[in-house]
Scaffold this motif. Structure first.
Motif, PDB file in Angstrom:
ATOM      1  N   PRO A  55       0.827  -1.206   0.000  1.00 35.79           N
ATOM      2  CA  PRO A  55       0.000   0.000   0.000  1.00 35.79           C
ATOM      3  C   PRO A  55       0.859   1.253   0.000  1.00 35.79           C
ATOM      4  CG  PRO A  55       0.040  -0.976   2.185  1.00 35.79           C
ATOM      5  CD  PRO A  55       0.874  -1.856   1.322  1.00 35.79           C
ATOM      6  N   SER A  56       1.266   1.677  -1.157  1.00 34.42           N
ATOM      7  CA  SER A  56       2.131   2.839  -1.262  1.00 34.42           C
ATOM      8  C   SER A  56       1.322   4.101  -1.003  1.00 34.42           C
ATOM      9  CB  SER A  56       2.750   2.908  -2.648  1.00 34.42           C
ATOM     10  OG  SER A  56       1.773   3.294  -3.586  1.00 34.42           O
ATOM     11  N   ALA A  57       2.037   5.130  -0.633  1.00 34.10           N
ATOM     12  CA  ALA A  57       1.369   6.386  -0.305  1.00 34.10           C
ATOM     13  C   ALA A  57       0.802   7.051  -1.546  1.00 34.10           C
ATOM     14  CB  ALA A  57       2.342   7.328   0.398  1.00 34.10           C
ATOM     15  N   GLU A  58       1.337   6.664  -2.706  1.00 38.91           N
ATOM     16  CA  GLU A  58       0.828   7.277  -3.937  1.00 38.91           C
ATOM     17  C   GLU A  58      -0.567   6.761  -4.269  1.00 38.91           C
ATOM     18  OE1 GLU A  58       3.820   5.417  -4.213  1.00 38.91           O
ATOM     19  OE2 GLU A  58       5.098   7.114  -3.726  1.00 38.91           O
ATOM     20  N   GLY A  59      -0.974   5.701  -3.623  1.00 36.74           N
ATOM     21  CA  GLY A  59      -2.287   5.130  -3.920  1.00 36.74           C
ATOM     22  C   GLY A  59      -2.205   4.097  -5.025  1.00 36.74           C
ATOM     23  N   GLY A  90      -5.383  -8.426   0.141  1.00 43.70           N
ATOM     24  CA  GLY A  90      -4.750  -7.944   1.363  1.00 43.70           C
ATOM     25  C   GLY A  90      -3.581  -7.051   1.029  1.00 43.70           C
ATOM     26  N   TYR A  91      -2.757  -6.807   2.009  1.00 42.41           N
ATOM     27  CA  TYR A  91      -1.691  -5.827   1.830  1.00 42.41           C
ATOM     28  C   TYR A  91      -0.343  -6.352   2.287  1.00 42.41           C
ATOM     29  CZ  TYR A  91      -5.747  -3.005   1.098  1.00 42.41           C
ATOM     30  OH  TYR A  91      -6.936  -2.534   0.616  1.00 42.41           O
ATOM     31  N   ASP A  92       0.616  -6.203   1.426  1.00 40.96           N
ATOM     32  CA  ASP A  92       1.985  -6.593   1.688  1.00 40.96           C
ATOM     33  C   ASP A  92       2.673  -5.362   2.264  1.00 40.96           C
ATOM     34  OD1 ASP A  92       4.320  -7.993   1.633  1.00 40.96           O
ATOM     35  OD2 ASP A  92       4.670  -7.767  -0.509  1.00 40.96           O
ATOM     36  N   ALA A  93       2.392  -5.091   3.529  1.00 36.17           N
ATOM     37  CA  ALA A  93       2.629  -3.741   4.034  1.00 36.17           C
ATOM     38  C   ALA A  93       3.924  -3.567   4.818  1.00 36.17           C
ATOM     39  CB  ALA A  93       1.446  -3.306   4.903  1.00 36.17           C
ATOM     40  N   PHE A  94       4.606  -4.689   5.100  1.00 32.40           N
ATOM     41  CA  PHE A  94       5.929  -4.569   5.703  1.00 32.40           C
ATOM     42  C   PHE A  94       6.942  -4.330   4.587  1.00 32.40           C
ATOM     43  CE2 PHE A  94       5.312  -7.045   9.883  1.00 32.40           C
ATOM     44  CZ  PHE A  94       5.516  -5.906  10.639  1.00 32.40           C
ATOM     45  N   ASN A 116      -2.584   4.466   4.330  1.00 30.15           N
ATOM     46  CA  ASN A 116      -2.497   4.023   2.939  1.00 30.15           C
ATOM     47  C   ASN A 116      -3.465   2.894   2.649  1.00 30.15           C
ATOM     48  OD1 ASN A 116      -0.468   5.857   2.739  1.00 30.15           O
ATOM     49  ND2 ASN A 116       1.193   4.373   2.588  1.00 30.15           N
ATOM     50  N   ILE A 117      -3.568   1.976   3.615  1.00 32.55           N
ATOM     51  CA  ILE A 117      -4.466   0.843   3.437  1.00 32.55           C
ATOM     52  C   ILE A 117      -5.905   1.325   3.311  1.00 32.55           C
ATOM     53  CG2 ILE A 117      -5.477  -1.138   4.661  1.00 32.55           C
ATOM     54  CD1 ILE A 117      -2.673  -1.900   5.560  1.00 32.55           C
ATOM     55  N   LYS A 134     -14.121  -9.901   3.832  1.00 28.52           N
ATOM     56  CA  LYS A 134     -14.117 -10.523   5.167  1.00 28.52           C
ATOM     57  C   LYS A 134     -12.785 -11.215   5.436  1.00 28.52           C
ATOM     58  CE  LYS A 134     -18.786 -10.797   6.560  1.00 28.52           C
ATOM     59  NZ  LYS A 134     -19.733 -10.590   5.463  1.00 28.52           N
ATOM     60  N   HIS A 135     -12.040 -11.494   4.364  1.00 32.14           N
ATOM     61  CA  HIS A 135     -10.755 -12.192   4.542  1.00 32.14           C
ATOM     62  C   HIS A 135      -9.564 -11.300   4.208  1.00 32.14           C
ATOM     63  CE1 HIS A 135     -12.255 -16.234   5.519  1.00 32.14           C
ATOM     64  NE2 HIS A 135     -13.336 -15.813   4.885  1.00 32.14           N
ATOM     65  N   GLU A 136      -9.797 -10.009   4.300  1.00 30.90           N
ATOM     66  CA  GLU A 136      -8.698  -9.061   4.102  1.00 30.90           C
ATOM     67  C   GLU A 136      -7.610  -9.302   5.144  1.00 30.90           C
ATOM     68  OE1 GLU A 136     -10.041  -5.013   4.135  1.00 30.90           O
ATOM     69  OE2 GLU A 136      -8.037  -4.204   4.496  1.00 30.90           O
ATOM     70  N   LEU A 137      -6.367  -9.138   4.752  1.00 29.43           N
ATOM     71  CA  LEU A 137      -5.288  -9.261   5.723  1.00 29.43           C
ATOM     72  C   LEU A 137      -4.186  -8.257   5.421  1.00 29.43           C
ATOM     73  CD1 LEU A 137      -2.716 -10.806   4.215  1.00 29.43           C
ATOM     74  CD2 LEU A 137      -4.122 -12.812   4.604  1.00 29.43           C
ATOM     75  N   SER A 138      -3.376  -8.023   6.423  1.00 29.22           N
ATOM     76  CA  SER A 138      -2.182  -7.208   6.230  1.00 29.22           C
ATOM     77  C   SER A 138      -1.023  -7.922   6.909  1.00 29.22           C
ATOM     78  CB  SER A 138      -2.364  -5.819   6.843  1.00 29.22           C
ATOM     79  OG  SER A 138      -1.114  -5.153   6.858  1.00 29.22           O
TER      80      SER A 138
END
Length: 836
Positions: A55-59, A90-94, A116-117, A134-138
């Motif tokens: 989830p980049s800040a640029e969107g 989901g989000y690969d946020a690390f 960002n998410i 319902k199965h969103e993850l980060s």
RNA sequence: GCCGGGGUGGCGAAAUCGGCAAACGCGACAGACUUAAAAUCUGUUGUCCGUAAGGACUUACGGGUUCGAUCCCCGUCCCCGGCACCA
């Protein structure tokens, strides 16, 4: 003025208003739970996975949306075909990317990432994806990375995670080590900075143990060829032999190792051996010298006193060079060690050199040089005037001529010469024969080598899951007990990395000082975090079980839903995420946690979108932000346009001008349904085209040929429109179902207006009838000598003779048939070719 | 250098099995509607020659196989991606 316009338009019948329709249906999907998946009860599960974004800040980038839309269409299509489709996101946020950006704008990632998410979520929902939220993850959620850490512990338990000190890639800008896969052309994959080499103690995963399996399975995986090719290149299997050369002892190094008794004089027989790897054991008779990599540990053992100073100076020079300039092709350099080894087949002494064209981290770090038949060795031997011998000759070559200006590397049709009893053998036979001879005499063996290196997973950064290990003076390296997971990442105000090679977490004493789980004495946490690619190496297992906190993945659900039915993503992860995921899955299989070893049986790489012929990039300022287009044209138009601009697997060229054509099509569809009549009968010819279209759209969508599926629907729309009368409901209703995967909101709206209570995605895919498709009269092409000279309108099953007669009755065709017809080629129902 | 994918109108592209090259869309041109414009609708649109009928040519380039090749084979060039002093 504004009022006037509004007044004048409001008197017209309401047209297609995407914004209103899309808002309505996005809300209704949530209300109805349309996109929720019954994971436990599904009869025909279909796991449609897309690579999750960071989830980049640029969107959300148009490239993300292109990929997601392609996946979404496939998922929706499968649902219409009767599958229960699970499409999570989901989000690969690390990871470094997120962290670097946080550093740049001076915001803590713990604050930035949720923001960002949030924005990504809005954008993704606005795009109309059939995601089961319902199965969103980060990956940054402790509930998630608890199990990332668990996976690390499993690797450790299995002996597949280990710590070692060695040469690693260091990015001076990101201030962390990187995996080999994250170094592209000597530069950091994330920031483009030239990578340096450092000697550090790091955690590695033993992915090389799986090299053979990772490579062999590619043969049966249903993956894009380009992705498989990239993995094959990266794993890089070489079949060859390891050959042992005995170093000829001299007094120079006597006393540093075992000295066998009974030898007199200054030479003593000592077991100093140099092992080399070669893919050309057949050329052993042509091995006229050996070369060791500068870092090779044996160098200091064998170097002669006279040469020692020179060799050490050379080694220091090469160590000071960075990875890139050393690997870039340049003039060969090297020094003689003063030592000799015995060629095991010729028995002759050959000199041992040190040169940086031999790399320590491949094979054994040493080679036998065959200058007659290897270009690099030839260049080196020529420069340093070393002996060049021909041992392989092509059919027309003289075995005794000098090899000449270039090495002879050709092997097809070549046979051995100057190789005593192996003379005359073809290269492949000689490889086997010489390897067998070596094995018999204890001087070598067949060996397979891989280019792949172990996966370096520790990062001296803050924004990642801490590696769950505690160091204790008494107990050594102690894994954190599973019931103490997760090892939570503490909030650290100053998370900036530094140059020391030590993680920011090492500055937080209150966090890293913990009792040893084994003995209770004071211990110290590992302060490195793990690579973000470990997070993403198992996320597909987590999605279906994301509601469970007691297990990483539920066995029954996993059995039902995995491996992933269809995976779509970018080829930039061909050797990163896709290979690591395969590795982790294989380990879990071997440990009995899952019953499959390949996570993605079908993978398709989507293409890249460029903007008006140029790559999109921030520096060019030509990055397409989806929001403004969705705002202006609607999500349905934007989705359909993205899929229409080129083949999904090849990408395409985004041009603003092209969007209007797609919007026109949807406008016409909207009007056609508005105007559709129920009375009277549908038009025969239109129905025939409809059935052809149903078949083609189904075929094309099933093979991700979205651009041609859309073209077929447009062509059908043109046929409907060409009819003077208002279309019949039966002519347009199935088209609403066909268009549904592409323009889901509009399809739902039209479906409802056609009087259906249930949503279009539970309506099934329309069927086509062969009887409708078959045309009675066809246009048959008539060629004369292979050149098209006209067409004849004939019945589909016309005989050759009848077709011939019909063709000759056409003056336009007959005039080209001046002589006798020598031959007639007849393809029933297609073509007639007259050879005169 | 090796591996993978490409090269087709003004542009994005299509041709699923060797069988009518250029579907579909953009753009352009012409027309209808309109005071006008936008929107919408209709038609034309690969190149060249020809007033026309019609003809010739055309899928990066050069060969080959075939009745027939964008498609198969050989050679060459170019673009994109992966690997690369990997022995």
């Amino acid at each position: 003025m504004t009022e006037q316009i509004q007044n004048s338009t409001s008197s017209e019948p309401a047209g297609y208003d995407p914004a209103a329709i899309e808002r309505k249906w996005q809300a209704r999907w949530v209300e109805r739970g349309t996109n929720d998946t019954d994971l436990a009860g599904a009869a025909r599960p279909f796991y449609a996975l897309m690579m999750f974004p960071y989830p980049s800040a640029e969107g959300l980038h148009v490239g993300n949306l292109f990929a997601f839309t392609g996946n979404d269409i496939y998922g929706r299509f499968q649902r219409l075909q009767g599958h229960t489709v699970f499409q999570p996101l989901g989000y690969d946020a690390f990871g470094i990317h997120s962290e670097n950006f946080a550093l740049k704008i001076g915001t803590h990632p713990a604050e930035l990432i949720p923001r960002n998410i949030e924005r990504f979520g809005q954008q993704l929902r606005r795009a109309g994806l059939m995601v089961d939220w319902k199965h969103e993850l980060s990956t940054t959620d402790p509930r998630y990375y608890k199990w990332t850490q668990w996976i690390f512990l499993k690797l450790l338990e299995r002996g597949l995670a280990y710590k070692k000190k060695g040469a690693v890639n260091w990015c001076p800008s990101c201030k962390t080590v990187l995996a080999n896969e994250q170094v592209i052309g000597g530069e950091c994959e994330r920031c483009g900075t030239q990578v340096e080499q450092r000697f550090l103690e790091q955690w590695f995963c033993r992915i090389t143990d799986y090299a053979g399996r990772l490579l062999d399975n590619l043969d049966w995986l249903d993956w894009s060829e380009s992705t498989k090719a990239a993995q094959r290149n990266w794993i890089g299997r070489s079949e060859g032999a390891e050959i042992t050369f005995q170093v000829i002892d001299r007094f120079a190094f006597a006393g540093s190792a075992t000295v066998s008794a009974g030898q007199s004089g200054e030479t003593t027989a000592r077991a100093v051996e140099v092992r080399v790897f070669t893919t050309r054991p057949d050329t052993l008779y042509g091995a006229t010298y050996l070369v060791l990599a500068p870092e090779h540990p044996l160098v200091s053992d064998i170097v002669s006193d006279e040469q020692r100073a020179e060799v050490e100076a050379y080694r220091e020079r090469s160590a000071a060079q960075d990875l890139v300039s050393r690997k870039v092709s340049k003039e060969k350099t090297g020094v003689f060690t003063g030592a000799y080894a015995t060629n095991p087949v010729t028995g002759r002494p050959i000199p041992i050199w040190v040169a940086d064209y031999v790399l320590m981290d491949y094979g054994t770090g040493a080679i036998m040089a065959v200058p007659g038949h290897d270009e690099r060795d030839h260049e080196f031997a020529t420069k340093f005037e070393l002996e060049i011998v021909r041992v392989v000759a092509g059919p027309d070559e003289d075995a005794h001529t000098p090899v000449g200006d270039d090495a002879h590397t050709a092997v097809t049709g070549a046979r051995l010469v100057n190789s005593e009893r192996f003379d005359g053998l073809a290269v492949d036979d000689a490889k086997r024969a010489i390897t067998a001879w070596l094995a018999e005499h204890g001087a070598g063996k067949a060996v397979t080598n891989y280019r792949l290196h172990d996966w370096c997973i520790s990062r001296q950064r803050y924004w990642g899951p801490p590696i769950p290990v505690i160091y204790c003076d008494d107990c050594g390296t102690v894994p954190v007990p599973e019931d103490q997971l997760p090892v939570e990442l503490p909030f650290v105000e100053d998370f900036k990395p530094d140059d020391t090679g030590i993680s920011p977490l090492a500055r937080v004493e209150s966090w890293y000082r913990v009792p040893c789980p084994a003995c209770g004495k004071e211990g110290r946490r590992e302060t490195d975090v793990s690579d973000t690619f470990l997070d993403s190496a198992w996320y597909f297992l987590r999605y279906p079980s994301s509601d469970r906190d007691d297990v990483p993945f539920d066995p029954a659900i996993t059995r039902k839903w995995l491996p992933v039915t269809s995976y779509i993503g970018g080829n930039e992860h061909a050797v990163l995420h896709l290979m690591y995921s395969r590795f982790v899955t294989m380990v879990l299989k071997d440990m009995g946690y899952v019953d499959f070893e390949e996570p993605f049986t079908r993978f398709r790489a989507h293409g890249l979108i460029v903007k008006e012929g140029a790559k999109m990039s921030k520096s060019r300022g030509n990055v397409v932000i989806p929001d403004q287009y969705i705002e202006e044209w609607g999500a349905d138009t934007f989705r359909t346009y993205l899929m229409f601009l080129g083949p999904f697997e090849e990408g395409g060229d985004f041009r603003d001008a092209g969007i209007s054509g797609v919007r026109r099509f949807l406008d016409r569809l909207y009007r056609a349904v508005q105007d559709a009549r129920r009375e009277g009968a549908p038009d025969e010819a239109v129905l025939r085209k409809l059935h052809q279209t149903i078949r083609k759209v189904g075929d094309d969508t099933g093979r991700l040929s979205y651009n041609t599926a859309i073209a077929a629907m447009m062509a059908y729309m043109n046929v409907v429109k060409a009819n003077d009368r208002a279309p019949h409901v039966a002519e347009v209703e199935p088209l609403v179902q066909l268009v549904a995967p592409f323009a889901p909101h509009l399809a739902e709206e039209l479906w409802e207006r056609l009087g259906h209570d249930r949503g279009v995605f539970d309506s099934g895919w329309p069927t086509w009838d062969e009887a409708f498709i078959a045309e009675d009269l066809i246009e048959m092409a008539v060629q004369v000598k292979g050149k098209l000279r006209g067409t004849i309108k004939v019945t589909k099953d016309i005989s050759q003779d009848a077709a011939l007669a019909a063709a000759l009755a056409e003056p336009g065709i007959a005039k080209f048939v001046d002589g006798e017809i020598r031959k007639v080629i007849f393809v029933p129902g297609r073509l007639l070719n007259l050879v005169v």
